[in-house]
Scaffold this motif. Sequence first.
Motif, PDB file in Angstrom:
ATOM      1  N   ALA A  84       3.256  -0.985   5.425  1.00 49.72           N
ATOM      2  CA  ALA A  84       3.833  -1.132   6.759  1.00 49.72           C
ATOM      3  C   ALA A  84       4.447   0.203   7.156  1.00 49.72           C
ATOM      4  O   ALA A  84       5.203   0.794   6.379  1.00 49.72           O
ATOM      5  CB  ALA A  84       4.895  -2.221   6.777  1.00 49.72           C
ATOM      6  N   THR A  85       4.101   0.664   8.332  1.00 54.57           N
ATOM      7  CA  THR A  85       4.778   1.810   8.932  1.00 54.57           C
ATOM      8  C   THR A  85       5.728   1.224   9.966  1.00 54.57           C
ATOM      9  O   THR A  85       5.295   0.625  10.948  1.00 54.57           O
ATOM     10  CB  THR A  85       3.771   2.772   9.592  1.00 54.57           C
ATOM     11  OG1 THR A  85       2.875   3.241   8.586  1.00 54.57           O
ATOM     12  CG2 THR A  85       4.490   3.942  10.248  1.00 54.57           C
ATOM     13  N   VAL A  86       7.015   1.363   9.682  1.00 51.77           N
ATOM     14  CA  VAL A  86       8.035   0.749  10.525  1.00 51.77           C
ATOM     15  C   VAL A  86       8.666   1.824  11.397  1.00 51.77           C
ATOM     16  O   VAL A  86       9.108   2.856  10.897  1.00 51.77           O
ATOM     17  CB  VAL A  86       9.112   0.060   9.660  1.00 51.77           C
ATOM     18  CG1 VAL A  86      10.147  -0.634  10.545  1.00 51.77           C
ATOM     19  CG2 VAL A  86       8.476  -0.926   8.687  1.00 51.77           C
ATOM     20  N   ILE A  94       0.771  -2.652  10.153  1.00 50.06           N
ATOM     21  CA  ILE A  94       0.465  -3.038   8.777  1.00 50.06           C
ATOM     22  C   ILE A  94      -1.010  -2.829   8.457  1.00 50.06           C
ATOM     23  O   ILE A  94      -1.859  -2.768   9.357  1.00 50.06           O
ATOM     24  CB  ILE A  94       0.876  -4.499   8.482  1.00 50.06           C
ATOM     25  CG1 ILE A  94       0.073  -5.492   9.328  1.00 50.06           C
ATOM     26  CG2 ILE A  94       2.378  -4.678   8.706  1.00 50.06           C
ATOM     27  CD1 ILE A  94       0.292  -6.961   8.943  1.00 50.06           C
ATOM     28  N   ALA A  95      -1.295  -2.738   7.162  1.00 51.84           N
ATOM     29  CA  ALA A  95      -2.667  -2.614   6.676  1.00 51.84           C
ATOM     30  C   ALA A  95      -2.724  -3.163   5.254  1.00 51.84           C
ATOM     31  O   ALA A  95      -1.689  -3.303   4.592  1.00 51.84           O
ATOM     32  CB  ALA A  95      -3.115  -1.153   6.712  1.00 51.84           C
ATOM     33  N   TRP A  96      -3.919  -3.453   4.786  1.00 49.97           N
ATOM     34  CA  TRP A  96      -4.113  -4.032   3.465  1.00 49.97           C
ATOM     35  C   TRP A  96      -5.484  -3.635   2.945  1.00 49.97           C
ATOM     36  O   TRP A  96      -6.385  -3.301   3.707  1.00 49.97           O
ATOM     37  CB  TRP A  96      -4.015  -5.559   3.524  1.00 49.97           C
ATOM     38  CG  TRP A  96      -4.880  -6.111   4.620  1.00 49.97           C
ATOM     39  CD1 TRP A  96      -6.221  -6.392   4.566  1.00 49.97           C
ATOM     40  CD2 TRP A  96      -4.483  -6.390   5.965  1.00 49.97           C
ATOM     41  NE1 TRP A  96      -6.673  -6.841   5.790  1.00 49.97           N
ATOM     42  CE2 TRP A  96      -5.625  -6.840   6.671  1.00 49.97           C
ATOM     43  CE3 TRP A  96      -3.268  -6.303   6.645  1.00 49.97           C
ATOM     44  CZ2 TRP A  96      -5.591  -7.207   8.009  1.00 49.97           C
ATOM     45  CZ3 TRP A  96      -3.246  -6.661   7.986  1.00 49.97           C
ATOM     46  CH2 TRP A  96      -4.392  -7.112   8.653  1.00 49.97           C
ATOM     47  N   ILE A  97      -5.618  -3.693   1.624  1.00 47.48           N
ATOM     48  CA  ILE A  97      -6.921  -3.509   0.989  1.00 47.48           C
ATOM     49  C   ILE A  97      -6.855  -4.170  -0.379  1.00 47.48           C
ATOM     50  O   ILE A  97      -5.844  -4.067  -1.084  1.00 47.48           O
ATOM     51  CB  ILE A  97      -7.317  -2.016   0.894  1.00 47.48           C
ATOM     52  CG1 ILE A  97      -8.758  -1.879   0.440  1.00 47.48           C
ATOM     53  CG2 ILE A  97      -6.365  -1.248   0.005  1.00 47.48           C
ATOM     54  CD1 ILE A  97      -9.333  -0.475   0.652  1.00 47.48           C
ATOM     55  N   VAL A  98      -7.912  -4.891  -0.709  1.00 50.31           N
ATOM     56  CA  VAL A  98      -8.031  -5.558  -1.999  1.00 50.31           C
ATOM     57  C   VAL A  98      -9.341  -5.116  -2.622  1.00 50.31           C
ATOM     58  O   VAL A  98     -10.377  -5.073  -1.948  1.00 50.31           O
ATOM     59  CB  VAL A  98      -7.970  -7.101  -1.836  1.00 50.31           C
ATOM     60  CG1 VAL A  98      -8.349  -7.816  -3.125  1.00 50.31           C
ATOM     61  CG2 VAL A  98      -6.582  -7.527  -1.385  1.00 50.31           C
ATOM     62  N   ALA A 112      -0.490 -10.264   3.022  1.00 54.92           N
ATOM     63  CA  ALA A 112      -0.148  -9.940   4.412  1.00 54.92           C
ATOM     64  C   ALA A 112       0.879 -10.922   4.970  1.00 54.92           C
ATOM     65  O   ALA A 112       1.816 -10.517   5.668  1.00 54.92           O
ATOM     66  CB  ALA A 112      -1.406  -9.913   5.284  1.00 54.92           C
ATOM     67  N   ARG A 113       0.734 -12.198   4.658  1.00 58.52           N
ATOM     68  CA  ARG A 113       1.744 -13.186   5.092  1.00 58.52           C
ATOM     69  C   ARG A 113       3.105 -12.865   4.479  1.00 58.52           C
ATOM     70  O   ARG A 113       4.130 -12.925   5.155  1.00 58.52           O
ATOM     71  CB  ARG A 113       1.320 -14.601   4.716  1.00 58.52           C
ATOM     72  CG  ARG A 113       0.323 -15.225   5.666  1.00 58.52           C
ATOM     73  CD  ARG A 113       0.166 -16.721   5.434  1.00 58.52           C
ATOM     74  NE  ARG A 113      -0.107 -17.056   4.040  1.00 58.52           N
ATOM     75  CZ  ARG A 113      -1.319 -17.144   3.493  1.00 58.52           C
ATOM     76  NH1 ARG A 113      -2.389 -16.920   4.235  1.00 58.52           N
ATOM     77  NH2 ARG A 113      -1.461 -17.468   2.225  1.00 58.52           N
ATOM     78  N   GLY A 114       3.113 -12.534   3.191  1.00 57.91           N
ATOM     79  CA  GLY A 114       4.377 -12.172   2.541  1.00 57.91           C
ATOM     80  C   GLY A 114       4.999 -10.940   3.168  1.00 57.91           C
ATOM     81  O   GLY A 114       6.223 -10.880   3.361  1.00 57.91           O
ATOM     82  N   LEU A 115       4.167  -9.968   3.486  1.00 57.48           N
ATOM     83  CA  LEU A 115       4.653  -8.742   4.122  1.00 57.48           C
ATOM     84  C   LEU A 115       5.236  -9.035   5.499  1.00 57.48           C
ATOM     85  O   LEU A 115       6.336  -8.575   5.830  1.00 57.48           O
ATOM     86  CB  LEU A 115       3.513  -7.724   4.225  1.00 57.48           C
ATOM     87  CG  LEU A 115       3.804  -6.445   5.008  1.00 57.48           C
ATOM     88  CD1 LEU A 115       5.002  -5.700   4.434  1.00 57.48           C
ATOM     89  CD2 LEU A 115       2.558  -5.570   5.028  1.00 57.48           C
ATOM     90  N   VAL A 116       4.526  -9.806   6.316  1.00 64.67           N
ATOM     91  CA  VAL A 116       5.020 -10.123   7.660  1.00 64.67           C
ATOM     92  C   VAL A 116       6.332 -10.909   7.576  1.00 64.67           C
ATOM     93  O   VAL A 116       7.271 -10.628   8.319  1.00 64.67           O
ATOM     94  CB  VAL A 116       3.942 -10.870   8.487  1.00 64.67           C
ATOM     95  CG1 VAL A 116       4.540 -11.467   9.759  1.00 64.67           C
ATOM     96  CG2 VAL A 116       2.787  -9.934   8.821  1.00 64.67           C
ATOM     97  N   ALA A 129      -1.834  -4.552  13.773  1.00 70.22           N
ATOM     98  CA  ALA A 129      -2.847  -4.066  12.835  1.00 70.22           C
ATOM     99  C   ALA A 129      -4.054  -3.637  13.652  1.00 70.22           C
ATOM    100  O   ALA A 129      -4.354  -4.231  14.695  1.00 70.22           O
ATOM    101  CB  ALA A 129      -3.231  -5.152  11.843  1.00 70.22           C
ATOM    102  N   HIS A 130      -4.739  -2.604  13.192  1.00 68.37           N
ATOM    103  CA  HIS A 130      -5.961  -2.117  13.835  1.00 68.37           C
ATOM    104  C   HIS A 130      -7.135  -2.563  12.977  1.00 68.37           C
ATOM    105  O   HIS A 130      -7.198  -2.228  11.785  1.00 68.37           O
ATOM    106  CB  HIS A 130      -5.941  -0.591  13.939  1.00 68.37           C
ATOM    107  CG  HIS A 130      -4.835  -0.080  14.795  1.00 68.37           C
ATOM    108  ND1 HIS A 130      -4.984   0.160  16.140  1.00 68.37           N
ATOM    109  CD2 HIS A 130      -3.538   0.203  14.513  1.00 68.37           C
ATOM    110  CE1 HIS A 130      -3.843   0.584  16.640  1.00 68.37           C
ATOM    111  NE2 HIS A 130      -2.944   0.619  15.671  1.00 68.37           N
TER     112      HIS A 130
END
Length: 166
Positions: A84-86, A94-98, A112-116, A129-130
């Motif tokens: 997250a860039t706040v 936010i962004a994610w990668i698995v 992502a839910r936990g992060l939000v 998110a983009h």
Amino acid sequence: MQADPLSTARLDLLPLRVEHAEEMAAVLSDPALHAFIGGAPLTVDELRTRYERLVAGAPEPGVSWCNWVLRLREESRLIGTVQATVTGRHAAEIAWIVGTPWQGRRFASEAARGLVTWLVGRYVRTVVAHIHPDHRASAAVAEAAGLSPTDETHDGETLWRLALRP
């Protein structure tokens, strides 16, 4: 704002450390992970250099870089990242990668839910998110985290947004 350790049902979100680079280089080594985001997998040294920059923090005043690695508890191994860039205390991108071997099991959605949830608990009121319009899996992650697509685009990607009332 700083990344705190977080837990979800199956994952530990651990604040990023430079020492994670070696394990994460293997997790992120599949070139297919770059189909929508561009670039190529980084070597351990390149990832270590990147993590050094991220851990040092954003150079811009009022901007926080919060980065986590995802540790799958049942396998006791790292499987991806969220970030997250706040800006200020009210907006975050936010962004994610698995990693490929762990995709399709909703780990990115869970993280992502936990992060939000963590961001909203810190008074962030807009989360964006983009997402590439053809990246259905990332769109599903954004939707699971409460974001909705907008009509806005940037560099060919759709802006997804969650906006809460102040």
